[in-house]
Design a protein around this motif. Structure first.
Motif, PDB file in Angstrom:
ATOM      1  N   TYR A 100     -13.310 -75.058   5.492  1.00 19.88           N
ATOM      2  CA  TYR A 100     -14.593 -74.439   5.172  1.00 19.88           C
ATOM      3  C   TYR A 100     -14.573 -74.064   3.696  1.00 19.88           C
ATOM      4  O   TYR A 100     -13.618 -73.454   3.218  1.00 19.88           O
ATOM      5  CB  TYR A 100     -14.818 -73.189   6.024  1.00 19.88           C
ATOM      6  CG  TYR A 100     -15.188 -73.485   7.461  1.00 19.88           C
ATOM      7  CD1 TYR A 100     -16.522 -73.555   7.860  1.00 19.88           C
ATOM      8  CD2 TYR A 100     -14.193 -73.698   8.418  1.00 19.88           C
ATOM      9  CE1 TYR A 100     -16.851 -73.832   9.183  1.00 19.88           C
ATOM     10  CE2 TYR A 100     -14.521 -73.978   9.739  1.00 19.88           C
ATOM     11  CZ  TYR A 100     -15.855 -74.033  10.110  1.00 19.88           C
ATOM     12  OH  TYR A 100     -16.188 -74.313  11.418  1.00 19.88           O
ATOM     13  N   ARG A 102     -17.110 -72.844   0.126  1.00 18.92           N
ATOM     14  CA  ARG A 102     -18.404 -72.397  -0.382  1.00 18.92           C
ATOM     15  C   ARG A 102     -19.065 -73.526  -1.163  1.00 18.92           C
ATOM     16  O   ARG A 102     -18.412 -74.288  -1.859  1.00 18.92           O
ATOM     17  CB  ARG A 102     -18.231 -71.181  -1.295  1.00 18.92           C
ATOM     18  CG  ARG A 102     -19.564 -70.471  -1.574  1.00 18.92           C
ATOM     19  CD  ARG A 102     -19.415 -69.392  -2.610  1.00 18.92           C
ATOM     20  NE  ARG A 102     -19.263 -69.940  -3.946  1.00 18.92           N
ATOM     21  CZ  ARG A 102     -18.932 -69.222  -5.011  1.00 18.92           C
ATOM     22  NH1 ARG A 102     -18.669 -67.940  -4.875  1.00 18.92           N
ATOM     23  NH2 ARG A 102     -18.822 -69.782  -6.188  1.00 18.92           N
ATOM     24  N   PHE A 112     -22.302 -72.651   2.754  1.00 20.68           N
ATOM     25  CA  PHE A 112     -20.926 -73.091   2.885  1.00 20.68           C
ATOM     26  C   PHE A 112     -20.908 -74.452   3.564  1.00 20.68           C
ATOM     27  O   PHE A 112     -21.899 -74.888   4.160  1.00 20.68           O
ATOM     28  CB  PHE A 112     -20.087 -72.081   3.668  1.00 20.68           C
ATOM     29  CG  PHE A 112     -20.515 -71.884   5.101  1.00 20.68           C
ATOM     30  CD1 PHE A 112     -19.910 -72.578   6.132  1.00 20.68           C
ATOM     31  CD2 PHE A 112     -21.527 -70.984   5.419  1.00 20.68           C
ATOM     32  CE1 PHE A 112     -20.292 -72.397   7.451  1.00 20.68           C
ATOM     33  CE2 PHE A 112     -21.924 -70.790   6.738  1.00 20.68           C
ATOM     34  CZ  PHE A 112     -21.297 -71.495   7.754  1.00 20.68           C
ATOM     35  N   CYS A 125     -25.954 -69.184   5.203  1.00 20.68           N
ATOM     36  CA  CYS A 125     -25.746 -67.836   5.727  1.00 20.68           C
ATOM     37  C   CYS A 125     -27.107 -67.202   5.984  1.00 20.68           C
ATOM     38  O   CYS A 125     -28.111 -67.608   5.385  1.00 20.68           O
ATOM     39  CB  CYS A 125     -24.982 -66.984   4.711  1.00 20.68           C
ATOM     40  SG  CYS A 125     -23.225 -67.389   4.565  1.00 20.68           S
ATOM     41  N   TRP A 131     -21.290 -66.439   1.577  1.00 15.36           N
ATOM     42  CA  TRP A 131     -20.096 -66.958   2.240  1.00 15.36           C
ATOM     43  C   TRP A 131     -18.856 -66.346   1.602  1.00 15.36           C
ATOM     44  O   TRP A 131     -18.687 -66.358   0.392  1.00 15.36           O
ATOM     45  CB  TRP A 131     -20.050 -68.469   2.124  1.00 15.36           C
ATOM     46  CG  TRP A 131     -18.759 -69.067   2.620  1.00 15.36           C
ATOM     47  CD1 TRP A 131     -17.773 -69.640   1.884  1.00 15.36           C
ATOM     48  CD2 TRP A 131     -18.333 -69.146   3.982  1.00 15.36           C
ATOM     49  NE1 TRP A 131     -16.757 -70.062   2.698  1.00 15.36           N
ATOM     50  CE2 TRP A 131     -17.063 -69.774   3.986  1.00 15.36           C
ATOM     51  CE3 TRP A 131     -18.893 -68.725   5.191  1.00 15.36           C
ATOM     52  CZ2 TRP A 131     -16.359 -70.001   5.165  1.00 15.36           C
ATOM     53  CZ3 TRP A 131     -18.191 -68.963   6.361  1.00 15.36           C
ATOM     54  CH2 TRP A 131     -16.939 -69.593   6.338  1.00 15.36           C
ATOM     55  N   TYR A 136     -13.794 -66.330   5.980  1.00 12.39           N
ATOM     56  CA  TYR A 136     -14.478 -67.417   6.676  1.00 12.39           C
ATOM     57  C   TYR A 136     -15.707 -66.901   7.420  1.00 12.39           C
ATOM     58  O   TYR A 136     -16.046 -67.364   8.492  1.00 12.39           O
ATOM     59  CB  TYR A 136     -13.542 -68.119   7.662  1.00 12.39           C
ATOM     60  CG  TYR A 136     -12.629 -69.157   7.041  1.00 12.39           C
ATOM     61  CD1 TYR A 136     -12.108 -68.984   5.768  1.00 12.39           C
ATOM     62  CD2 TYR A 136     -12.278 -70.310   7.739  1.00 12.39           C
ATOM     63  CE1 TYR A 136     -11.259 -69.913   5.199  1.00 12.39           C
ATOM     64  CE2 TYR A 136     -11.429 -71.257   7.177  1.00 12.39           C
ATOM     65  CZ  TYR A 136     -10.917 -71.055   5.909  1.00 12.39           C
ATOM     66  OH  TYR A 136     -10.087 -71.990   5.345  1.00 12.39           O
ATOM     67  N   LYS A 137     -16.391 -65.916   6.817  1.00 14.00           N
ATOM     68  CA  LYS A 137     -17.592 -65.362   7.420  1.00 14.00           C
ATOM     69  C   LYS A 137     -18.645 -65.120   6.356  1.00 14.00           C
ATOM     70  O   LYS A 137     -18.340 -65.030   5.165  1.00 14.00           O
ATOM     71  CB  LYS A 137     -17.276 -64.035   8.125  1.00 14.00           C
ATOM     72  CG  LYS A 137     -16.327 -64.144   9.309  1.00 14.00           C
ATOM     73  CD  LYS A 137     -16.050 -62.775   9.907  1.00 14.00           C
ATOM     74  CE  LYS A 137     -15.092 -62.863  11.087  1.00 14.00           C
ATOM     75  NZ  LYS A 137     -14.794 -61.523  11.660  1.00 14.00           N
ATOM     76  N   CYS A 138     -19.899 -65.000   6.800  1.00 17.30           N
ATOM     77  CA  CYS A 138     -20.962 -64.583   5.901  1.00 17.30           C
ATOM     78  C   CYS A 138     -20.881 -63.065   5.759  1.00 17.30           C
ATOM     79  O   CYS A 138     -20.737 -62.355   6.751  1.00 17.30           O
ATOM     80  CB  CYS A 138     -22.322 -65.018   6.449  1.00 17.30           C
ATOM     81  SG  CYS A 138     -22.555 -66.819   6.454  1.00 17.30           S
TER      82      CYS A 138
END
Length: 242
Positions: A100, A102, A112, A125, A131, A136-138
């Protein structure tokens, strides 16, 4: 009798050593184990036969996995000394075959890309979030190290008033500011960096209350937004009754 026991123990130890040697370095007849000095290589044992393998580019060997032995770097704790990785295999879309990443620069942090076998799939997002490659999250853009929250959100927090000995310290280290373009959006400035907050479809930001409120209580909304909000609110009330 003691000599017999000692001989028996020696035989067991020798048999164990021979079995380990015959298994080609396998700790168990079937399973995987790490390769010294590498984070993406591993030993796979099948019926006692060992074979060294590499995870796909962008993935690391996960010794704790009970299924497929390779995973994303965020899920793998590699503590190998002087660990080495295979050379990247970039494509036109992706810096690695898997992972993953950006998409965009510091002022465009909201997208992303998921790379799968070198093919990139772009995702957005939720509005106002960026991102975060570390999780690995918004996330809130001010929590993303290489995201310019002001440029990304199009809002710059006003400078805080200097502290005064007469007035005392400020009551809070965050402030609320309405959006100049949308009455249903406002910004919270935390330590001088903004976060974008959206109200519900039938609500708007009330500057006096410093929170979202029924749209009918916010006079600075346009008639079109107020009408749409009233329709949504009426539809929700009707759905509850039924």
């Amino acid at each position: 009798m003691a000599k017999i026991i000692i001989c028996a123990l020696l035989c067991v130890a020798m048999f164990g050593s021979m079995a380990a040697a015959a298994s080609g370095g396998c700790r168990e007849a079937n399973g995987t184990s790490p390769v010294s000095g590498s984070c993406d290589a591993y030993i796979e044992c099948k019926n006692g036969v060992a074979e060294e393998k590499l995870c796909p580019d962008g993935l690391l060997y996960n010794e704790k996995s009970t299924g497929y032995p390779c995973g994303y770097p965020i899920d793998v704790e590699c503590t190998q000394a002087q660990s080495r990785l295979q050379a990247a295999q970039p494509t036109e879309d992706c810096p690695h075959q898997f992972g993953y990443f950006r998409k965009g620069d510091a002022g465009n942090c909201g997208q992303f890309m998921n790379c799968d076998a070198g093919r990139g799939f772009v995702f957005d997002c939720p509005e106002g979030l960026a991102w975060n490659p570390a999780t690995y999250k918004c996330d809130w853009p001010d929590q993303v190290e290489d995201c310019d929250a002001e440029a990304f959100l199009g809002f710059r927090c006003p400078a805080l008033a200097p502290k005064s000995e007469l007035l005392g310290e400020q009551e809070a280290d965050y402030t609320f500011h309405p959006s100049q373009d949308n009455c249903q959006v406002y910004f919270i400035c935390i330590e001088g960096r903004p976060r974008r907050i959206g109200c519900g479809e039938d609500q708007a930001f009330n500057q006096e209350l410093k929170q979202c409120d029924d749209i009918e209580n916010v006079p600075n909304c346009s008639s079109a937004i107020r009408e749409k909000g009233a329709q949504i609110k009426a539809a929700r009330l009707h759905a509850k009754k039924n």
